[in-house]
Design a protein around this motif. Structure first.
Motif, PDB file in Angstrom:
ATOM      1  N   UNK A   1       0.817  -1.210   0.000  1.00  0.00           N
ATOM      2  CA  UNK A   1       0.000   0.000   0.000  1.00  0.00           C
ATOM      3  C   UNK A   1       0.852   1.261   0.000  1.00  0.00           C
ATOM      4  N   UNK A   2       0.248   2.356  -0.489  1.00  0.00           N
ATOM      5  CA  UNK A   2       0.890   3.658  -0.359  1.00  0.00           C
ATOM      6  C   UNK A   2       0.526   4.259   0.992  1.00  0.00           C
ATOM      7  N   UNK A   3       1.003   5.485   1.278  1.00  0.00           N
ATOM      8  CA  UNK A   3       0.779   6.065   2.605  1.00  0.00           C
ATOM      9  C   UNK A   3      -0.665   6.492   2.828  1.00  0.00           C
ATOM     10  N   UNK A   4      -1.489   6.427   1.775  1.00  0.00           N
ATOM     11  CA  UNK A   4      -2.918   6.727   1.919  1.00  0.00           C
ATOM     12  C   UNK A   4      -3.750   5.468   2.162  1.00  0.00           C
ATOM     13  N   UNK A   5      -3.094   4.313   2.188  1.00  0.00           N
ATOM     14  CA  UNK A   5      -3.810   3.061   2.400  1.00  0.00           C
ATOM     15  C   UNK A   5      -4.371   2.446   1.132  1.00  0.00           C
ATOM     16  N   UNK A   6      -3.997   2.994  -0.027  1.00  0.00           N
ATOM     17  CA  UNK A   6      -4.468   2.444  -1.301  1.00  0.00           C
ATOM     18  C   UNK A   6      -3.602   1.252  -1.692  1.00  0.00           C
ATOM     19  N   UNK A   7      -4.242   0.174  -2.139  1.00  0.00           N
ATOM     20  CA  UNK A   7      -3.536  -1.062  -2.448  1.00  0.00           C
ATOM     21  C   UNK A   7      -3.007  -1.028  -3.879  1.00  0.00           C
ATOM     22  N   UNK A   8      -1.684  -1.186  -4.012  1.00  0.00           N
ATOM     23  CA  UNK A   8      -1.060  -1.285  -5.333  1.00  0.00           C
ATOM     24  C   UNK A   8      -0.924  -2.734  -5.768  1.00  0.00           C
ATOM     25  N   UNK A   9      -0.499  -3.576  -4.833  1.00  0.00           N
ATOM     26  CA  UNK A   9      -0.303  -4.992  -5.118  1.00  0.00           C
ATOM     27  C   UNK A   9      -0.890  -5.825  -3.985  1.00  0.00           C
ATOM     28  N   UNK A  10      -1.465  -6.967  -4.334  1.00  0.00           N
ATOM     29  CA  UNK A  10      -1.781  -7.965  -3.329  1.00  0.00           C
ATOM     30  C   UNK A  10      -0.737  -9.067  -3.426  1.00  0.00           C
ATOM     31  N   UNK A  11      -0.389  -9.618  -2.300  1.00  0.00           N
ATOM     32  CA  UNK A  11       0.597 -10.700  -2.266  1.00  0.00           C
ATOM     33  C   UNK A  11       0.004 -11.907  -1.547  1.00  0.00           C
ATOM     34  N   UNK A  12       0.046 -13.037  -2.208  1.00  0.00           N
ATOM     35  CA  UNK A  12      -0.328 -14.304  -1.588  1.00  0.00           C
ATOM     36  C   UNK A  12       0.913 -15.194  -1.582  1.00  0.00           C
ATOM     37  N   UNK A  13       1.375 -15.505  -0.385  1.00  0.00           N
ATOM     38  CA  UNK A  13       2.656 -16.195  -0.251  1.00  0.00           C
ATOM     39  C   UNK A  13       2.504 -17.495   0.522  1.00  0.00           C
TER      40      UNK A  13
ATOM     41  N   UNK B   1       3.015 -14.715  -4.912  1.00  0.00           N
ATOM     42  CA  UNK B   1       2.254 -14.319  -6.101  1.00  0.00           C
ATOM     43  C   UNK B   1       1.822 -12.868  -5.914  1.00  0.00           C
ATOM     44  N   UNK B   2       2.349 -11.990  -6.766  1.00  0.00           N
ATOM     45  CA  UNK B   2       1.984 -10.577  -6.741  1.00  0.00           C
ATOM     46  C   UNK B   2       0.942 -10.308  -7.815  1.00  0.00           C
ATOM     47  N   UNK B   3      -0.107  -9.596  -7.443  1.00  0.00           N
ATOM     48  CA  UNK B   3      -1.186  -9.260  -8.369  1.00  0.00           C
ATOM     49  C   UNK B   3      -1.472  -7.771  -8.293  1.00  0.00           C
ATOM     50  N   UNK B   4      -1.735  -7.172  -9.449  1.00  0.00           N
ATOM     51  CA  UNK B   4      -2.094  -5.745  -9.513  1.00  0.00           C
ATOM     52  C   UNK B   4      -3.612  -5.639  -9.638  1.00  0.00           C
ATOM     53  N   UNK B   5      -4.347  -5.433  -8.543  1.00  0.00           N
ATOM     54  CA  UNK B   5      -5.809  -5.499  -8.591  1.00  0.00           C
ATOM     55  C   UNK B   5      -6.492  -4.239  -9.110  1.00  0.00           C
ATOM     56  N   UNK B   6      -5.824  -3.085  -9.013  1.00  0.00           N
ATOM     57  CA  UNK B   6      -6.522  -1.820  -9.260  1.00  0.00           C
ATOM     58  C   UNK B   6      -5.996  -1.015 -10.440  1.00  0.00           C
TER      59      UNK B   6
ATOM     60  N   UNK C   1      15.152  -4.000 -17.642  1.00  0.00           N
ATOM     61  CA  UNK C   1      13.934  -4.811 -17.630  1.00  0.00           C
ATOM     62  C   UNK C   1      12.670  -3.965 -17.522  1.00  0.00           C
ATOM     63  N   UNK C   2      12.607  -3.097 -16.500  1.00  0.00           N
ATOM     64  CA  UNK C   2      11.419  -2.274 -16.237  1.00  0.00           C
ATOM     65  C   UNK C   2      10.150  -3.115 -16.249  1.00  0.00           C
ATOM     66  N   UNK C   3      10.109  -4.050 -15.313  1.00  0.00           N
ATOM     67  CA  UNK C   3       9.013  -5.004 -15.182  1.00  0.00           C
ATOM     68  C   UNK C   3       7.730  -4.286 -14.787  1.00  0.00           C
ATOM     69  N   UNK C   4       6.597  -4.741 -15.299  1.00  0.00           N
ATOM     70  CA  UNK C   4       5.315  -4.160 -14.902  1.00  0.00           C
ATOM     71  C   UNK C   4       4.213  -5.197 -14.980  1.00  0.00           C
ATOM     72  N   UNK C   5       3.148  -4.929 -14.239  1.00  0.00           N
ATOM     73  CA  UNK C   5       1.956  -5.764 -14.242  1.00  0.00           C
ATOM     74  C   UNK C   5       0.771  -4.917 -14.669  1.00  0.00           C
ATOM     75  N   UNK C   6       0.021  -5.401 -15.639  1.00  0.00           N
ATOM     76  CA  UNK C   6      -1.216  -4.734 -16.010  1.00  0.00           C
ATOM     77  C   UNK C   6      -2.302  -5.039 -14.978  1.00  0.00           C
ATOM     78  N   UNK C   7      -3.375  -4.274 -14.990  1.00  0.00           N
ATOM     79  CA  UNK C   7      -4.470  -4.495 -14.047  1.00  0.00           C
ATOM     80  C   UNK C   7      -4.960  -5.932 -14.143  1.00  0.00           C
ATOM     81  N   UNK C   8      -5.001  -6.612 -12.998  1.00  0.00           N
ATOM     82  CA  UNK C   8      -5.465  -7.995 -12.936  1.00  0.00           C
ATOM     83  C   UNK C   8      -4.383  -9.031 -13.219  1.00  0.00           C
ATOM     84  N   UNK C   9      -3.205  -8.588 -13.648  1.00  0.00           N
ATOM     85  CA  UNK C   9      -2.126  -9.522 -13.993  1.00  0.00           C
ATOM     86  C   UNK C   9      -1.338  -9.908 -12.737  1.00  0.00           C
ATOM     87  N   UNK C  10      -0.786 -11.135 -12.779  1.00  0.00           N
ATOM     88  CA  UNK C  10      -0.021 -11.648 -11.650  1.00  0.00           C
ATOM     89  C   UNK C  10       1.349 -12.131 -12.099  1.00  0.00           C
TER      90      UNK C  10
END
Length: 361
Positions: free
Chosen positions: A163-175, A193-198, A323-332
């Motif tokens: 999360x950022x300092x406002x509490x907004x979720x950037x990534x979810x992690x299931x480990x 497993x990192x997922x970009x939900x938003x 590399x500049x790795x990125x995840x699109x919305x919904x991608x893991x």
């Protein structure tokens, strides 16, 4: 679910003995409780303490490590990590400082997983020392999804939010953490497993990442000169020369690179060998072929930072790779690592490489 075979065996004996007693005209009855052996504990036992916000991992009754997630930390970590003989391979400071330790980099604690540039926010360097959190992110423990003890392995599944300092979720992690131990060897598999939900999340090439371990003082390289290390935001940290008595650490990579030269190189694995309280110890981190950025770059420093960074390629290669790795919305994306702690056995006979081949299957 673990099915205890000895129970079925015990019930069978009770039934058989009852039949014999009845056939012989005996009158004494045997109850299950009298005949059944005491319930055996699992060798690898996971115990949660919700109040303390921790899960202890015991192997043969001795603490191997703990998953800790107090609110005072900016990410959950495994801390401490002990050998089969009870020596901690992790630095004590800042939680339980020991005499003679370094007190630099307060964000280096136990074994952790995060990154220095997630949509421009620094998750790696955040700690209680940072007062202005505007440019920093933090990882919050969300839930324990499952916890299973066993004789061969213990498994802990958790979920977290980046999360950022406002509490907004950037990534979810299931480990999933898989803990194993036999004789003088201990191991941890960390499968995240990192997922970009938003929305899109960019993990731009950055030196600070990704799977990190801060080692005990004895496993550092002997320090021959003071150094200054600067993070991605330009903040400098002094690492002074210290007393080298009992300091025995030495890195070795799968490519045959040794010592300080491991930093900024790629490889399937790196080991760190040394001695604590007369116990010969080797700690190895193993990459996995399906990981993003494989084979990983190593952000391994002689002062005790031992990290695999698959995403910071431009920073660690002096611009040769990017590399500049990125995840699109919904991608893991899945990141898999194994950490092995060897006690009282030499790894120079190719043991780590053999273990890597087995792991990579």
């Amino acid at each position: 679910m673990i099915f205890h075979k000895h129970k079925l065996f015990s019930y069978t004996i009770v039934i058989a003995l009852s039949a014999v007693t009845f056939a012989c005209g005996g009158t004494q009855e045997k109850t299950v409780s009298e005949s059944e052996p005491e319930q055996m504990k699992d060798r690898i036992e996971l115990i949660q303490d919700e109040t303390a916000k921790r899960v202890d991992v015991l192997i043969d009754g001795k603490l191997f490590t703990s998953y800790i997630y107090p609110d005072s930390l900016e990410k959950p970590v495994l801390y401490p990590i002990n050998t089969a003989n009870g020596n901690a391979i992790t630095r004590g400071w800042p939680i339980t400082p020991r005499p003679g330790e370094r007190v630099d980099h307060p964000h280096h604690l136990g074994l952790w997983f995060n990154y220095g540039d997630v949509n421009g926010l620094d998750f790696w360097n955040n700690s209680s020392d940072i007062k202005d959190k505007t440019k920093y992110g933090h990882i919050a423990h969300k839930s324990i999804k499952s916890m299973k003890s066993g004789n061969e392995e213990g498994v802990l599944e958790v979920s977290m939010d980046w999360m950022n300092n406002k509490g907004e979720v950037l990534l979810t992690e299931n480990t999933s953490f898989i803990f194993r131990g036999k004789d003088d060897r201990r191991s941890i598999d960390r499968i995240a497993i990192l997922t970009a939900p938003n929305g899109e999340v960019k993990l731009t090439d950055n030196k600070e990442g990704m799977l990190g371990l801060r080692t005990a003082r004895q496993l550092e390289h002997p320090s021959d000169k003071p150094e200054i290390f600067t993070d991605a935001s330009g903040k400098a940290t002094d690492v002074p020369t210290m007393n080298n008595e009992g300091i025995t650490g030495m890195y070795l990579s799968s490519e045959g690179v040794e010592g300080h030269d491991v930093w900024g190189t790629r490889g399937d694995w790196v080991s760190l060998t040394g001695k604590i309280n007369n116990e010969n110890i080797s700690v190895a981190i193993l990459d996995f072929p399906s990981n993003p950025g494989y084979p990983t770059y190593w952000h391994a420093r002689g002062y005790g930072l031992f990290a695999a960074n698959p995403l910071g390629q431009k920073s660690l290669s002096d611009g040769k790779d990017e590399l500049n790795f990125k995840l699109e919305k919904g991608e893991s994306a899945t990141f898999k690592y194994r950490v092995i702690v060897y006690s009282n056995e030499s790894i120079f006979d190719g043991q780590v490489n053999q273990d890597y081949i087995e792991w990579a299957k």
